[in-house]
Design a protein around this motif. Structure first.
Motif, PDB file in Angstrom:
ATOM      1  N   ILE A   1     -32.235  50.370  18.043  1.00 41.42           N
ATOM      2  CA  ILE A   1     -32.403  48.915  18.076  1.00 41.42           C
ATOM      3  C   ILE A   1     -33.593  48.500  17.207  1.00 41.42           C
ATOM      4  CG2 ILE A   1     -33.025  46.984  19.573  1.00 41.42           C
ATOM      5  CD1 ILE A   1     -31.335  48.343  21.777  1.00 41.42           C
ATOM      6  N   ILE A   2     -34.694  49.222  17.305  1.00 37.29           N
ATOM      7  CA  ILE A   2     -35.863  48.932  16.464  1.00 37.29           C
ATOM      8  C   ILE A   2     -35.499  49.078  14.989  1.00 37.29           C
ATOM      9  CG2 ILE A   2     -38.164  49.755  15.812  1.00 37.29           C
ATOM     10  CD1 ILE A   2     -38.576  50.473  18.779  1.00 37.29           C
ATOM     11  N   PHE A   3     -34.778  50.150  14.654  1.00 35.09           N
ATOM     12  CA  PHE A   3     -34.356  50.361  13.269  1.00 35.09           C
ATOM     13  C   PHE A   3     -33.458  49.229  12.786  1.00 35.09           C
ATOM     14  CE2 PHE A   3     -31.252  52.105  10.237  1.00 35.09           C
ATOM     15  CZ  PHE A   3     -32.125  52.357   9.189  1.00 35.09           C
ATOM     16  N   PHE A   4     -32.542  48.789  13.625  1.00 32.72           N
ATOM     17  CA  PHE A   4     -31.647  47.690  13.258  1.00 32.72           C
ATOM     18  C   PHE A   4     -32.441  46.419  12.959  1.00 32.72           C
ATOM     19  CE2 PHE A   4     -29.235  43.930  14.583  1.00 32.72           C
ATOM     20  CZ  PHE A   4     -28.195  43.991  13.665  1.00 32.72           C
ATOM     21  N   PHE A   5     -33.375  46.072  13.836  1.00 29.64           N
ATOM     22  CA  PHE A   5     -34.164  44.857  13.609  1.00 29.64           C
ATOM     23  C   PHE A   5     -35.082  44.996  12.395  1.00 29.64           C
ATOM     24  CE2 PHE A   5     -33.108  43.833  18.114  1.00 29.64           C
ATOM     25  CZ  PHE A   5     -32.462  42.634  17.840  1.00 29.64           C
ATOM     26  N   ALA A   6     -35.636  46.180  12.187  1.00 31.71           N
ATOM     27  CA  ALA A   6     -36.474  46.404  10.997  1.00 31.71           C
ATOM     28  C   ALA A   6     -35.646  46.267   9.726  1.00 31.71           C
ATOM     29  CB  ALA A   6     -37.119  47.779  11.063  1.00 31.71           C
ATOM     30  N   SER A   7     -34.425  46.767   9.758  1.00 29.89           N
ATOM     31  CA  SER A   7     -33.528  46.616   8.600  1.00 29.89           C
ATOM     32  C   SER A   7     -33.194  45.154   8.354  1.00 29.89           C
ATOM     33  CB  SER A   7     -32.245  47.416   8.813  1.00 29.89           C
ATOM     34  OG  SER A   7     -32.529  48.785   8.950  1.00 29.89           O
ATOM     35  N   CYS A   8     -32.985  44.405   9.430  1.00 33.44           N
ATOM     36  CA  CYS A   8     -32.708  42.969   9.290  1.00 33.44           C
ATOM     37  C   CYS A   8     -33.905  42.234   8.684  1.00 33.44           C
ATOM     38  CB  CYS A   8     -32.347  42.358  10.640  1.00 33.44           C
ATOM     39  SG  CYS A   8     -30.734  42.876  11.256  1.00 33.44           S
ATOM     40  N   VAL A   9     -35.112  42.618   9.081  1.00 31.03           N
ATOM     41  CA  VAL A   9     -36.319  41.998   8.521  1.00 31.03           C
ATOM     42  C   VAL A   9     -36.426  42.302   7.025  1.00 31.03           C
ATOM     43  CG1 VAL A   9     -38.847  42.060   8.547  1.00 31.03           C
ATOM     44  CG2 VAL A   9     -37.583  41.911  10.687  1.00 31.03           C
ATOM     45  N   VAL A  10     -36.172  43.546   6.647  1.00 32.24           N
ATOM     46  CA  VAL A  10     -36.245  43.926   5.228  1.00 32.24           C
ATOM     47  C   VAL A  10     -35.193  43.165   4.424  1.00 32.24           C
ATOM     48  CG1 VAL A  10     -35.849  45.826   3.607  1.00 32.24           C
ATOM     49  CG2 VAL A  10     -37.266  46.185   5.618  1.00 32.24           C
ATOM     50  N   LEU A  11     -33.971  43.114   4.926  1.00 34.75           N
ATOM     51  CA  LEU A  11     -32.904  42.393   4.210  1.00 34.75           C
ATOM     52  C   LEU A  11     -33.193  40.902   4.124  1.00 34.75           C
ATOM     53  CD1 LEU A  11     -29.754  44.245   5.579  1.00 34.75           C
ATOM     54  CD2 LEU A  11     -30.676  44.322   3.255  1.00 34.75           C
ATOM     55  N   THR A  12     -33.698  40.321   5.205  1.00 37.97           N
ATOM     56  CA  THR A  12     -34.037  38.895   5.194  1.00 37.97           C
ATOM     57  C   THR A  12     -35.152  38.613   4.202  1.00 37.97           C
ATOM     58  OG1 THR A  12     -33.395  38.711   7.520  1.00 37.97           O
ATOM     59  CG2 THR A  12     -34.781  36.956   6.621  1.00 37.97           C
ATOM     60  N   GLY A  13     -36.171  39.452   4.191  1.00 39.83           N
ATOM     61  CA  GLY A  13     -37.265  39.278   3.238  1.00 39.83           C
ATOM     62  C   GLY A  13     -36.794  39.399   1.805  1.00 39.83           C
ATOM     63  N   SER A  14     -35.908  40.355   1.551  1.00 38.56           N
ATOM     64  CA  SER A  14     -35.376  40.518   0.202  1.00 38.56           C
ATOM     65  C   SER A  14     -34.541  39.314  -0.215  1.00 38.56           C
ATOM     66  CB  SER A  14     -34.537  41.791   0.113  1.00 38.56           C
ATOM     67  OG  SER A  14     -35.343  42.920   0.317  1.00 38.56           O
ATOM     68  N   MET A  15     -33.726  38.816   0.697  1.00 38.77           N
ATOM     69  CA  MET A  15     -32.901  37.639   0.382  1.00 38.77           C
ATOM     70  C   MET A  15     -33.771  36.413   0.141  1.00 38.77           C
ATOM     71  SD  MET A  15     -29.904  38.769   0.187  1.00 38.77           S
ATOM     72  CE  MET A  15     -28.910  37.313   0.135  1.00 38.77           C
ATOM     73  N   LEU A  16     -34.790  36.212   0.966  1.00 43.50           N
ATOM     74  CA  LEU A  16     -35.685  35.068   0.773  1.00 43.50           C
ATOM     75  C   LEU A  16     -36.446  35.178  -0.544  1.00 43.50           C
ATOM     76  CD1 LEU A  16     -37.049  34.579   4.393  1.00 43.50           C
ATOM     77  CD2 LEU A  16     -35.446  33.112   3.159  1.00 43.50           C
ATOM     78  N   THR A  17     -36.847  36.394  -0.902  1.00 42.51           N
ATOM     79  CA  THR A  17     -37.526  36.587  -2.177  1.00 42.51           C
ATOM     80  C   THR A  17     -36.592  36.254  -3.330  1.00 42.51           C
ATOM     81  OG1 THR A  17     -38.869  38.347  -1.196  1.00 42.51           O
ATOM     82  CG2 THR A  17     -38.773  38.255  -3.599  1.00 42.51           C
ATOM     83  N   ALA A  18     -35.328  36.667  -3.218  1.00 37.66           N
ATOM     84  CA  ALA A  18     -34.360  36.403  -4.283  1.00 37.66           C
ATOM     85  C   ALA A  18     -34.086  34.914  -4.435  1.00 37.66           C
ATOM     86  CB  ALA A  18     -33.062  37.153  -3.999  1.00 37.66           C
ATOM     87  N   ILE A  19     -33.913  34.208  -3.313  1.00 38.08           N
ATOM     88  CA  ILE A  19     -33.582  32.785  -3.434  1.00 38.08           C
ATOM     89  C   ILE A  19     -34.810  31.928  -3.708  1.00 38.08           C
ATOM     90  CG2 ILE A  19     -31.511  32.986  -2.037  1.00 38.08           C
ATOM     91  CD1 ILE A  19     -33.027  31.684   0.275  1.00 38.08           C
ATOM     92  N   SER A  20     -36.010  32.527  -3.626  1.00 43.18           N
ATOM     93  CA  SER A  20     -37.212  31.760  -3.941  1.00 43.18           C
ATOM     94  C   SER A  20     -37.254  31.368  -5.416  1.00 43.18           C
ATOM     95  CB  SER A  20     -38.464  32.565  -3.599  1.00 43.18           C
ATOM     96  OG  SER A  20     -38.633  33.636  -4.505  1.00 43.18           O
ATOM     97  N   LYS A  21     -36.493  32.052  -6.228  1.00 43.79           N
ATOM     98  CA  LYS A  21     -36.461  31.759  -7.675  1.00 43.79           C
ATOM     99  C   LYS A  21     -35.519  30.597  -7.975  1.00 43.79           C
ATOM    100  CE  LYS A  21     -37.498  32.963 -11.897  1.00 43.79           C
ATOM    101  NZ  LYS A  21     -38.801  32.913 -12.464  1.00 43.79           N
ATOM    102  N   LEU A  22     -34.626  30.287  -7.043  1.00 47.26           N
ATOM    103  CA  LEU A  22     -33.687  29.173  -7.260  1.00 47.26           C
ATOM    104  C   LEU A  22     -34.428  27.844  -7.237  1.00 47.26           C
ATOM    105  CD1 LEU A  22     -30.762  30.321  -4.948  1.00 47.26           C
ATOM    106  CD2 LEU A  22     -30.956  30.609  -7.411  1.00 47.26           C
ATOM    107  N   GLU A  23     -33.947  26.943  -8.021  1.00 51.42           N
ATOM    108  CA  GLU A  23     -34.594  25.605  -8.072  1.00 51.42           C
ATOM    109  C   GLU A  23     -33.821  24.612  -7.274  1.00 51.42           C
ATOM    110  OE1 GLU A  23     -35.267  24.549 -12.101  1.00 51.42           O
ATOM    111  OE2 GLU A  23     -36.200  26.447 -12.515  1.00 51.42           O
TER     112      GLU A  23
END
Length: 152
Positions: free
Chosen positions: A130-152
């Protein structure tokens, strides 16, 4: 030391691209297209590996310990690394290195953790899964937010 070398692998390329418009720079007129630098990056890694192996052979008095079962997986991992580097340079072209670097470095860790948990069964127990699943979700969410931060 590895982090220092890994973190500085794009500095020459970024320096050349940043100075390609300065008329008094030796890099004036250099390409701004990131994929033009992939060959230099991958060739440098290949040549450095050949030099390291040659030094190893010399130290071992031309009797290196080579494991035949590791040769093909080694070449395949090099091919996978080259493909990943090509994709990384392509992403740099569209998003910029400031955005792609955190995404890629987080991705390496996530892929390694997935291999460890799914293939090698390193994570045991429901709470750890469960900890691994939530940690993976945090990493994926952070990566997605970083990617869309470039969108205008």
């Amino acid at each position: 030391m590895a982090g220092l070398l890994y973190g500085s692998s794009f500095i020459p390329i970024l320096y050349i691209k940043n100075h390609s418009l300065c008329r008094d720079s030796i890099f004036y007129g250099a390409s701004d297209y990131d994929l033009d630098y992939v060959h230099a990056q991958t060739s440098g890694v290949f040549l450095a590996s050949a030099v390291y192996f040659t030094i190893y052979c010399a130290v071992m008095k031309n009797k290196p310990r080579v494991y035949p079962r590791a040769i093909l997986p080694g070449f395949l991992s090099g091919l996978m690394w080259t493909t990943g580097t090509y994709c990384w340079f392509l992403a740099n072209n569209y998003l910029s290195a400031v955005v792609t670097y955190p995404i890629v470095t987080a991705g390496y860790g996530l892929v390694a953790a997935l291999w460890g948990s799914l293939v090698f069964r390193e994570i045991k127990g429901l709470v750890n899964c469960i900890i691994f699943f939530f940690a993976s979700c945090v990493v994926l969410t952070g990566s997605m937010l970083t990617a869309i931060s470039k969108l205008e």
